[in-house]
Structure formats: structure tokens, C-alpha cells
Design a protein around this motif. Structure first.
Motif, PDB file in Angstrom:
ATOM      1  N   THR A 231      -5.708  -3.001  -0.405  1.00 15.49           N
ATOM      2  CA  THR A 231      -4.530  -3.696   0.363  1.00 15.49           C
ATOM      3  C   THR A 231      -4.386  -3.440   1.802  1.00 15.49           C
ATOM      4  O   THR A 231      -4.142  -4.225   2.672  1.00 15.49           O
ATOM      5  CB  THR A 231      -3.175  -3.348  -0.516  1.00 15.49           C
ATOM      6  OG1 THR A 231      -2.772  -1.883  -0.364  1.00 15.49           O
ATOM      7  CG2 THR A 231      -3.135  -3.828  -1.694  1.00 15.49           C
ATOM      8  N   ASN A 232      -4.667  -2.117   2.104  1.00 12.98           N
ATOM      9  CA  ASN A 232      -4.748  -1.552   3.450  1.00 12.98           C
ATOM     10  C   ASN A 232      -5.840  -2.265   4.340  1.00 12.98           C
ATOM     11  O   ASN A 232      -5.717  -2.688   5.442  1.00 12.98           O
ATOM     12  CB  ASN A 232      -4.746  -0.231   3.608  1.00 12.98           C
ATOM     13  CG  ASN A 232      -3.350   0.555   3.220  1.00 12.98           C
ATOM     14  OD1 ASN A 232      -2.501  -0.278   3.067  1.00 12.98           O
ATOM     15  ND2 ASN A 232      -3.245   1.844   3.038  1.00 12.98           N
TER      16      ASN A 232
ATOM     17  N   VAL B 162      -3.193   7.324  -4.306  1.00 16.65           N
ATOM     18  CA  VAL B 162      -3.738   6.803  -3.277  1.00 16.65           C
ATOM     19  C   VAL B 162      -5.240   6.697  -3.454  1.00 16.65           C
ATOM     20  O   VAL B 162      -5.788   7.285  -4.372  1.00 16.65           O
ATOM     21  CB  VAL B 162      -3.910   7.518  -1.913  1.00 16.65           C
ATOM     22  CG1 VAL B 162      -4.516   8.817  -2.015  1.00 16.65           C
ATOM     23  CG2 VAL B 162      -4.055   6.616  -0.849  1.00 16.65           C
TER      24      VAL B 162
ATOM     25  N   ALA C  88      -5.832   5.114   4.052  1.00 16.22           N
ATOM     26  CA  ALA C  88      -4.561   5.059   3.601  1.00 16.22           C
ATOM     27  C   ALA C  88      -3.677   4.347   4.660  1.00 16.22           C
ATOM     28  O   ALA C  88      -3.839   4.007   5.819  1.00 16.22           O
ATOM     29  CB  ALA C  88      -4.153   6.591   3.650  1.00 16.22           C
ATOM     30  N   SER C  89      -2.423   4.239   4.236  1.00 17.40           N
ATOM     31  CA  SER C  89      -1.563   3.426   4.950  1.00 17.40           C
ATOM     32  C   SER C  89      -1.182   4.004   6.326  1.00 17.40           C
ATOM     33  O   SER C  89      -1.337   3.124   7.329  1.00 17.40           O
ATOM     34  CB  SER C  89      -0.325   3.419   4.228  1.00 17.40           C
ATOM     35  OG  SER C  89      -0.547   2.759   2.856  1.00 17.40           O
TER      36      SER C  89
ATOM     37  N   GLY D 235       0.818  -1.209  -0.048  1.00 14.56           N
ATOM     38  CA  GLY D 235       0.012   0.114   0.023  1.00 14.56           C
ATOM     39  C   GLY D 235       0.858   1.322   0.011  1.00 14.56           C
ATOM     40  O   GLY D 235       0.568   2.340  -0.605  1.00 14.56           O
ATOM     41  N   ILE D 236       1.873   1.045   0.813  1.00 14.07           N
ATOM     42  CA  ILE D 236       2.789   2.554   0.845  1.00 14.07           C
ATOM     43  C   ILE D 236       3.458   2.680  -0.530  1.00 14.07           C
ATOM     44  O   ILE D 236       3.527   3.969  -0.998  1.00 14.07           O
ATOM     45  CB  ILE D 236       3.781   2.362   2.011  1.00 14.07           C
ATOM     46  CG1 ILE D 236       3.132   2.370   3.247  1.00 14.07           C
ATOM     47  CG2 ILE D 236       4.947   3.273   1.894  1.00 14.07           C
ATOM     48  CD1 ILE D 236       3.894   2.090   4.478  1.00 14.07           C
TER      49      ILE D 236
ATOM     50  N   VAL E 266       2.617   1.681  -3.588  1.00 13.45           N
ATOM     51  CA  VAL E 266       1.415   2.122  -4.418  1.00 13.45           C
ATOM     52  C   VAL E 266       1.098   3.723  -4.290  1.00 13.45           C
ATOM     53  O   VAL E 266       0.939   4.438  -5.176  1.00 13.45           O
ATOM     54  CB  VAL E 266       0.211   1.350  -4.452  1.00 13.45           C
ATOM     55  CG1 VAL E 266      -0.898   1.935  -5.356  1.00 13.45           C
ATOM     56  CG2 VAL E 266       0.528  -0.103  -4.963  1.00 13.45           C
ATOM     57  N   GLU E 267       1.092   4.025  -2.853  1.00 14.27           N
ATOM     58  CA  GLU E 267       0.586   5.233  -2.549  1.00 14.27           C
ATOM     59  C   GLU E 267       1.673   6.319  -2.832  1.00 14.27           C
ATOM     60  O   GLU E 267       1.180   7.698  -3.046  1.00 14.27           O
ATOM     61  CB  GLU E 267       0.431   5.300  -0.814  1.00 14.27           C
ATOM     62  CG  GLU E 267      -0.440   6.190  -0.393  1.00 14.27           C
ATOM     63  CD  GLU E 267      -0.904   5.722   1.351  1.00 14.27           C
ATOM     64  OE1 GLU E 267       0.000   5.621   1.941  1.00 14.27           O
ATOM     65  OE2 GLU E 267      -2.071   5.752   1.605  1.00 14.27           O
ATOM     66  N   LYS E 268       3.000   6.089  -3.268  1.00 18.90           N
ATOM     67  CA  LYS E 268       3.804   6.833  -3.678  1.00 18.90           C
ATOM     68  C   LYS E 268       3.384   7.557  -4.990  1.00 18.90           C
ATOM     69  O   LYS E 268       3.733   8.644  -5.164  1.00 18.90           O
ATOM     70  CB  LYS E 268       5.174   6.256  -3.891  1.00 18.90           C
ATOM     71  CG  LYS E 268       6.185   7.344  -4.251  1.00 18.90           C
ATOM     72  CD  LYS E 268       7.615   6.536  -4.630  1.00 18.90           C
ATOM     73  CE  LYS E 268       8.769   7.502  -4.999  1.00 18.90           C
ATOM     74  NZ  LYS E 268       9.761   6.658  -5.436  1.00 18.90           N
TER      75      LYS E 268
ATOM     76  N   THR F 226      -4.333   0.955  -3.106  1.00 16.38           N
ATOM     77  CA  THR F 226      -4.012   1.034  -1.611  1.00 16.38           C
ATOM     78  C   THR F 226      -4.954   0.810  -0.635  1.00 16.38           C
ATOM     79  O   THR F 226      -4.961   0.190   0.381  1.00 16.38           O
ATOM     80  CB  THR F 226      -3.489   2.684  -1.305  1.00 16.38           C
ATOM     81  OG1 THR F 226      -2.466   2.786  -2.448  1.00 16.38           O
ATOM     82  CG2 THR F 226      -2.940   2.749  -0.129  1.00 16.38           C
ATOM     83  N   THR F 227      -6.295   1.336  -0.932  1.00 20.08           N
ATOM     84  CA  THR F 227      -7.276   1.161   0.056  1.00 20.08           C
ATOM     85  C   THR F 227      -7.591  -0.113   0.546  1.00 20.08           C
ATOM     86  O   THR F 227      -7.980  -0.938   1.417  1.00 20.08           O
ATOM     87  CB  THR F 227      -8.793   1.853  -0.267  1.00 20.08           C
ATOM     88  OG1 THR F 227      -8.306   3.394  -0.561  1.00 20.08           O
ATOM     89  CG2 THR F 227      -9.752   1.608   0.774  1.00 20.08           C
TER      90      THR F 227
END
Length: 175
Positions: free
Chosen positions: A38-39, A31, A94-95, A23-24, A26-28, A35-36
Motif C-alpha cells: 500500500t505504501n 509491517v 514503511a509508512s 499502511g499505518i 496495518v503496521e500497528k 504495508t509495503t
């Protein structure tokens, strides 16, 4: 083996931290949708380690799972998600907020969510508005813009004149 060292370091939580790491990463770039998903998988997997979870924590996980599945489906079909999805996804799933909830004691999860969600929202607004650093992807671009980015060609209406842009040719044509 390297995986043995990771299991010793993270124990049974290795899959949870792996999903948060994905998630982190991908969040780069953006978001919300992947990410949602996987988180919330990591969040719900963390509940498996609890003997009993507070009811509101379980509801938070259930709402996140519904949001995550919706987001993943939207990602797969490249559909736009609205603010009703994007704001909770960025502030609550988010992460940073999810990691804070996972690491907090089950009774204090809501404090961790409140602090991390606020930090995520305020930090995101400051980074985007003050420094011009986009930390959130607020949905897919308009179709014509996406095609233009991918192909370098686009037709658009400029007042009453239809214009054609082709970056490969470096010309603007009127029709």
C-alpha cells in the motif's frame, strides 16, 4: 457530504493519504507485506502529481513496487519473506519513510528517506529490544507454532521422546 470535506482538506492527494493511512493501520499489527504494497502504491501515485521526477526517485519507486508486489504475493500464499525483503521493507518502505519522501520536495527526497528510514530502524530496534514492543512482523511463524496457536494442539520432539500437547485437555502425552 463527508467525502467532500476530505477532498477539500487533502485535495487530489486523498487517495495517496488513504493508502498511507491503510499502511499505518496495518503496521500497528505487523509491517512488511501488505504495508509495503500500500505504501509503494501511494508513493508511485504521488509521482503522478510531479511534472518531472528525479531518476533515482523513480528507481526508488520502481524497486518499492517490485518489493510490494512480491510482499503482497507472499502474504496471499502465506509464504515467509527473507531478510533481503524484510530489512528494506521496514527501513525504506514503511509508512514513516514513504510519507517523508512524499511530503519532501522532489530534490530532497533522499534526505527525507535517510532521516525517516534511520529513525524507523533505530526506533524499531529500541522499542523491541529495550521495551519489548514489537513494531515489525518479521514473517509468518513456523507452521507447527501457527497450528498450535490456532488449535491448541501440537506434536513435537523433546529429545528422543515425541510429545503431544493438547491445551483443550490440559494434558501432556508421551508416545
Amino acid at each position: 457530504m463527508l467525502i467532500d470535506a476530505l477532498v477539500r482538506a487533502f485535495g487530489a492527494n486523498l487517495p495517496i493519504f488513504t493508502l498511507l493511512f491503510v499502511g499505518i493501520v496495518v503496521e500497528k499489527y505487523y509491517v512488511s507485506r501488505v504495508t509495503t504494497f500500500t505504501n509503494v502504491l501511494a508513493l508511485n501515485m504521488s509521482f503522478l502529481n510531479l511534472e518531472t521526477a528525479p531518476r533515482f526517485l523513480v528507481w526508488y519507486g520502481d524497486l518499492g513496487l517490485i518489493l510490494g508486489v512480491y510482499g503482497m504475493l507472499a502474504y496471499l500464499v502465506n509464504a515467509e519473506t527473507g531478510k533481503l525483503y524484510r530489512v528494506p521493507a521496514f527501513t525504506m518502505y514503511a509508512s514513516l519513510p514513504v510519507a517523508a519522501v512524499i511530503l519532501a520536495a522532489p530534490g530532497d527526497w533522499w534526505v527525507a528517506l535517510l532521516v525517516a528510514g534511520t529513525a524507523n530502524l533505530v526506533g524499531g530496534v529500541v522499542l523491541e529490544s529495550e521495551l519489548g514492543i514489537d513494531v515489525a512482523h518479521w514473517g509468518p511463524r513456523h507452521g507447527e507454532v501457527t497450528r498450535f496457536i490456532e488449535t491448541g494442539r501440537m506434536t513435537y520432539l523433546d529429545g528422543a521422546v515425541r510429545r503431544k500437547v493438547d491445551l483443550a485437555l490440559g494434558e501432556f502425552d508421551r508416545r
